[in-house]
Design an enzyme around this catalytic site. Structure first.
Site, PDB file in Angstrom:
ATOM      1  NE  ARG A 115      -4.033  -1.981   2.076  1.00  0.00           N
ATOM      2  CZ  ARG A 115      -3.977  -2.944   2.984  1.00  0.00           C
ATOM      3  NH1 ARG A 115      -3.093  -2.879   3.964  1.00  0.00           N
ATOM      4  NH2 ARG A 115      -4.811  -3.943   2.932  1.00  0.00           N
ATOM      5  CD  GLU A 140      -4.563  15.811 -16.140  1.00  0.00           C
ATOM      6  OE1 GLU A 140      -3.419  15.409 -15.844  1.00  0.00           O
ATOM      7  OE2 GLU A 140      -5.161  15.475 -17.156  1.00  0.00           O
ATOM      8  CG  HIS A 183      -1.820  10.517 -25.603  1.00  0.00           C
ATOM      9  ND1 HIS A 183      -2.457  11.181 -24.574  1.00  0.00           N
ATOM     10  CD2 HIS A 183      -0.570  10.261 -25.150  1.00  0.00           C
ATOM     11  CE1 HIS A 183      -1.616  11.321 -23.555  1.00  0.00           C
ATOM     12  NE2 HIS A 183      -0.463  10.765 -23.885  1.00  0.00           N
ATOM     13  CE  LYS A 216      -1.086  13.321 -14.896  1.00  0.00           C
ATOM     14  NZ  LYS A 216      -1.433  13.810 -16.243  1.00  0.00           N
ATOM     15  CD  GLU A 267       6.110  15.924 -22.983  1.00  0.00           C
ATOM     16  OE1 GLU A 267       5.037  16.426 -22.586  1.00  0.00           O
ATOM     17  OE2 GLU A 267       6.131  14.908 -23.700  1.00  0.00           O
ATOM     18  CG  HIS A 271       0.179  15.172 -24.391  1.00  0.00           C
ATOM     19  ND1 HIS A 271       0.975  16.288 -24.534  1.00  0.00           N
ATOM     20  CD2 HIS A 271       0.917  14.293 -23.669  1.00  0.00           C
ATOM     21  CE1 HIS A 271       2.133  16.083 -23.925  1.00  0.00           C
ATOM     22  NE2 HIS A 271       2.127  14.886 -23.391  1.00  0.00           N
ATOM     23  CG  ASN A 300      -2.503  16.244 -20.680  1.00  0.00           C
ATOM     24  OD1 ASN A 300      -1.459  15.638 -20.482  1.00  0.00           O
ATOM     25  ND2 ASN A 300      -3.524  16.207 -19.836  1.00  0.00           N
ATOM     26  CG  HIS A 356       5.156  10.721 -24.902  1.00  0.00           C
ATOM     27  ND1 HIS A 356       3.800  10.605 -25.145  1.00  0.00           N
ATOM     28  CD2 HIS A 356       5.299  11.790 -24.074  1.00  0.00           C
ATOM     29  CE1 HIS A 356       3.151  11.556 -24.477  1.00  0.00           C
ATOM     30  NE2 HIS A 356       4.041  12.286 -23.825  1.00  0.00           N
ATOM     31  CE  LYS A 414       4.602  17.109 -14.656  1.00  0.00           C
ATOM     32  NZ  LYS A 414       4.816  15.858 -15.346  1.00  0.00           N
ATOM     33  NE  ARG A 445      -0.081  16.445 -13.397  1.00  0.00           N
ATOM     34  CZ  ARG A 445       0.628  15.702 -12.563  1.00  0.00           C
ATOM     35  NH1 ARG A 445       0.340  15.701 -11.283  1.00  0.00           N
ATOM     36  NH2 ARG A 445       1.624  14.961 -12.986  1.00  0.00           N
TER      37      ARG A 445
HETATM   38  N1  GLY Z   1       2.709  14.655 -18.331  1.00  0.00           N
HETATM   39  C1  GLY Z   1       1.708  15.539 -17.900  1.00  0.00           C
HETATM   40  C2  GLY Z   1       1.501  15.544 -16.427  1.00  0.00           C
HETATM   41  O1  GLY Z   1       2.341  15.071 -15.695  1.00  0.00           O
HETATM   42  O2  GLY Z   1       0.488  15.985 -15.964  1.00  0.00           O
END
Ligand code: GLY
Length: 360
Positions: free
Chosen positions: A119, A235, A255, A141, A183, A251, A248, A268, A225, A244
């Protein structure tokens, strides 16, 4: 922000989970000074010498180590399950810190294992690709992939520390440098006008992996960031201003291209560069001033990418399955100026088709 040869950026989450990102030649020394009784090291075999340096520094505190061949193939249920078994066999307990050394795929997997084993273990990221340093390894993330799409299973679980030694970028393949610069340019376009101007002046040096330019670029991206994540960690911002989700930018189509071309065909970051071309075309259609759009496009187009053969119908179908859609609607991040992003969910198919011609 600068101490000795290390720049330090705080990711302030408003509680005890806040953490530092150290960038510079001394960052690895700071990593090995962390408070951990035992550590587990998962690393990409592409950076074996750096991983072995870290393992040697931790010495007898290393309870388990494993080299992996980095790439999307590591982000699987199967490998995560194997690692859980290995950790159980090694009697890993919750005082252990997991260290993930490698590109975004290894840090995503390592973070996911750390988030879920017992956990939640503490973990640290040592991103060794430019893309992981400017984006993937910062912000909490973590994820693995499913056949149905990338990053469909994951947890927000922030690292306790991130150590970035830009020396790692010296051995990157030029495509990986370009993907990371793409990026970084994305971050500039949605959140850092000064970085945009810096990249405008230094794009050639950035693509040539000039260490000074990449160190400055990484530090600015991490700082930008950190600000964005501090404002909307999970997000959830629904105001239309973005939160957040602005990260993207590029993206939605990016994507979709990765999916349509087959995962691994495009880096990517390359897919994001192509996606930014489409997002810029849509931004232009909605009022981004032509002179500024031209200026941005010149910089985006300076980043080399493959020319994917993806059929527009397939790309459009893939945008419809993007996991960022809301209430069944496909969302695009657009910009009205540098660092002035906004979100729309009413782009019609004809506009997307026009935007896709910008990829050619
Ligand atoms: N890669 C976008 C984020 O971390 O929110």
């Amino acid at each position: 922000m600068i101490a000795g040869n290390v720049q330090r950026v705080r990711v302030d989450l408003g509680d005890e989970r806040s953490y530092d990102v150290a960038i510079g030649a001394g960052a690895i020394d700071e990593l090995t000074a962390i408070d951990a009784r035992t550590v587990v090291v998962l690393y990409d075999v592409a950076v074996e010498p750096l991983a072995q340096t870290i393992i040697a520094e931790f010495g007898s505190r290393v309870a388990f180590q494993r080299g992996l061949v980095g790439g999307e193939d590591v982000k699987t249920w199967g490998l995560a399950g194997d690692i859980f078994d290995w950790l159980a066999d090694a009697h890993i307990d919750r005082d252990t810190v997991l260290i993930a050394v490698g590109g975004g795929t290894v840090t995503d997997l390592g973070g996911f294992v750390a988030a879920t084993y017992l956990r939640g273990l503490r973990w640290c990221a040592v991103p060794t690709t430019l893309l992981a340093a400017v984006d993937a390894a910062v912000g909490g993330k973590t994820a693995i992939n499913l056949g149905a799409g990338k990053n469909l299973v994951g947890v927000f679980h922030h690292p306790s520390f991130v150590a970035i030694d830009p020396a790692a970028f010296a051995t990157l393949d030029p495509r990986d440098v370009a993907a990371g610069v793409g990026e970084a340019l994305k971050t500039a376009l949605v959140a850092d006008p000064e970085l945009f101007v810096y990249l405008e002046r230094n794009m050639g040096r950035a693509l040539a992996a000039d260490p000074e330019v990449l160190a400055i670029t990484v530090a600015r991206c991490v700082a930008a960031k950190a600000r964005v994540v501090a404002g909307d960690e999970r997000e959830r911002d629904d105001t239309g201003a973005g939160g957040r989700a602005i990260l993207n930018f590029g993206h939605t189509v990016g994507h979709a291209l990765e999916k349509t071309c087959g995962y691994g065909a495009l880096r990517h970051g390359e897919a994001v560069v192509l996606g930014m071309r489409a997002a810029l075309a849509l931004s232009r259609e909605r009022g981004l001033a032509p002179a500024l759009a031209d200026r941005i496009e010149t910089l985006v187009n300076a980043i080399p990418t493959p020319h994917p053969e993806a059929a527009h119908d397939a790309v459009i179908a893939a945008t419809a399955s993007d996991k960022k859609r809301k209430a069944g609607k496909v969302r695009f991040i657009l910009i009205r100026d540098i660092a002035q992003p906004y979100i729309v969910d009413d782009v019609n198919e004809a506009s997307v088709r026009r935007a896709l011609t910008a990829l050619a």
